[in-house]
Design a protein around this motif. Sequence first.
Motif, short mmCIF file in Angstrom:
data_model
loop_
_atom_site.label_atom_id
_atom_site.label_comp_id
_atom_site.label_asym_id
_atom_site.label_seq_id
_atom_site.Cartn_x
_atom_site.Cartn_y
_atom_site.Cartn_z
N UNK A 29 -15.47 -9.39 -8.51
CA UNK A 29 -15.47 -7.94 -8.31
C UNK A 29 -16.78 -7.32 -8.75
N UNK A 30 -17.34 -7.81 -9.84
CA UNK A 30 -18.62 -7.29 -10.34
C UNK A 30 -19.72 -7.48 -9.30
N UNK A 31 -19.77 -8.66 -8.70
CA UNK A 31 -20.77 -8.94 -7.66
C UNK A 31 -20.55 -7.97 -6.49
N UNK A 32 -19.31 -7.87 -6.04
CA UNK A 32 -18.97 -7.02 -4.90
C UNK A 32 -19.36 -5.56 -5.14
N UNK A 33 -18.95 -5.02 -6.29
CA UNK A 33 -19.19 -3.61 -6.56
C UNK A 33 -20.67 -3.32 -6.83
N UNK A 34 -21.38 -4.26 -7.44
CA UNK A 34 -22.82 -4.07 -7.65
C UNK A 34 -23.55 -4.00 -6.31
N UNK A 35 -23.17 -4.87 -5.39
CA UNK A 35 -23.79 -4.86 -4.06
C UNK A 35 -23.41 -3.61 -3.27
N UNK A 36 -22.17 -3.17 -3.44
CA UNK A 36 -21.76 -1.91 -2.79
C UNK A 36 -22.56 -0.74 -3.36
N UNK A 37 -22.77 -0.75 -4.67
CA UNK A 37 -23.58 0.30 -5.30
C UNK A 37 -25.01 0.28 -4.80
N UNK A 38 -25.57 -0.91 -4.64
CA UNK A 38 -26.93 -1.04 -4.11
C UNK A 38 -27.02 -0.46 -2.72
N UNK A 39 -26.06 -0.83 -1.87
CA UNK A 39 -26.09 -0.32 -0.50
C UNK A 39 -25.91 1.20 -0.47
N UNK A 40 -25.07 1.71 -1.34
CA UNK A 40 -24.85 3.16 -1.41
C UNK A 40 -26.13 3.88 -1.85
N UNK A 41 -26.92 3.26 -2.74
CA UNK A 41 -28.20 3.84 -3.12
C UNK A 41 -29.11 3.92 -1.90
N UNK A 42 -29.16 2.84 -1.14
CA UNK A 42 -29.97 2.81 0.08
C UNK A 42 -29.51 3.90 1.05
N UNK A 43 -28.20 4.04 1.17
CA UNK A 43 -27.62 5.03 2.10
C UNK A 43 -27.66 6.45 1.55
N UNK A 44 -28.14 6.61 0.32
CA UNK A 44 -28.19 7.91 -0.34
C UNK A 44 -26.80 8.53 -0.51
N UNK A 45 -25.81 7.67 -0.66
CA UNK A 45 -24.43 8.10 -0.91
C UNK A 45 -24.23 8.07 -2.43
N UNK A 46 -24.59 9.16 -3.07
CA UNK A 46 -24.62 9.23 -4.53
C UNK A 46 -23.24 8.99 -5.14
N UNK A 47 -22.21 9.57 -4.56
CA UNK A 47 -20.85 9.40 -5.11
C UNK A 47 -20.41 7.94 -5.03
N UNK A 48 -20.61 7.32 -3.88
CA UNK A 48 -20.21 5.92 -3.74
C UNK A 48 -21.03 5.01 -4.66
N UNK A 49 -22.31 5.31 -4.80
CA UNK A 49 -23.16 4.53 -5.70
C UNK A 49 -22.63 4.66 -7.13
N UNK A 50 -22.36 5.89 -7.53
CA UNK A 50 -21.84 6.13 -8.88
C UNK A 50 -20.51 5.40 -9.09
N UNK A 51 -19.59 5.56 -8.15
CA UNK A 51 -18.28 4.93 -8.29
C UNK A 51 -18.38 3.40 -8.35
N UNK A 52 -19.20 2.82 -7.49
CA UNK A 52 -19.35 1.36 -7.46
C UNK A 52 -20.01 0.84 -8.73
N UNK A 53 -21.05 1.51 -9.17
CA UNK A 53 -21.74 1.06 -10.37
C UNK A 53 -20.88 1.27 -11.62
N UNK A 54 -20.11 2.34 -11.63
CA UNK A 54 -19.20 2.57 -12.75
C UNK A 54 -18.13 1.49 -12.80
N UNK A 55 -17.61 1.11 -11.65
CA UNK A 55 -16.61 0.02 -11.63
C UNK A 55 -17.22 -1.28 -12.15
N UNK A 56 -18.47 -1.54 -11.79
CA UNK A 56 -19.14 -2.75 -12.28
C UNK A 56 -19.33 -2.67 -13.79
N UNK A 57 -19.73 -1.49 -14.29
CA UNK A 57 -19.86 -1.30 -15.73
C UNK A 57 -18.53 -1.54 -16.43
N UNK A 58 -17.46 -1.02 -15.85
CA UNK A 58 -16.13 -1.20 -16.43
C UNK A 58 -15.74 -2.68 -16.50
#
Length: 126
Positions: A29-58
């Motif tokens: 899950x950490x790998x998955x959510x970190x990669x989702x966060x990376x893609x969301x940063x690229x897509x400039x989707x701040x909320x999705x980036x935050x949510x994905x990176x927060x899940x990885x932190x958790x």
Amino acid sequence: MYANGYNIYKSNSVNYASKEQLLLMLVEGAVKFAKMGRQAIIDKDIKKAHDSLTRTQDIFTELMVSLDRTNGDWTNDLYDVYGFIKGKLVQANMTKKLEVIDEVIPLIEDINTLWQDVYKEAKKHA
């Protein structure tokens, strides 16, 4: 109907998983959510980036608190690695800079590979 069945399956797979299987689910899950966060940063989707990176932190918080540090130096070293990764995830989440997330994703993948290898080796000797 199918979505409900899938949710029941997912719930049961977590409820009946061994401690080792739960650990593998966490690191995958950490790998998955970190990669989702990376893609969301690229897509400039701040909320999705935050949510994905927060899940990885958790996930790394959970890995840190569940680590039995009475097993010696290697567990303390692993705890420090988890803490470093978590700190980088916080930095990536605050700055939304690709270079920060790109620095930490390979480490997360290495943790995933490490635990996959440990699990396979343990099953050989079980």
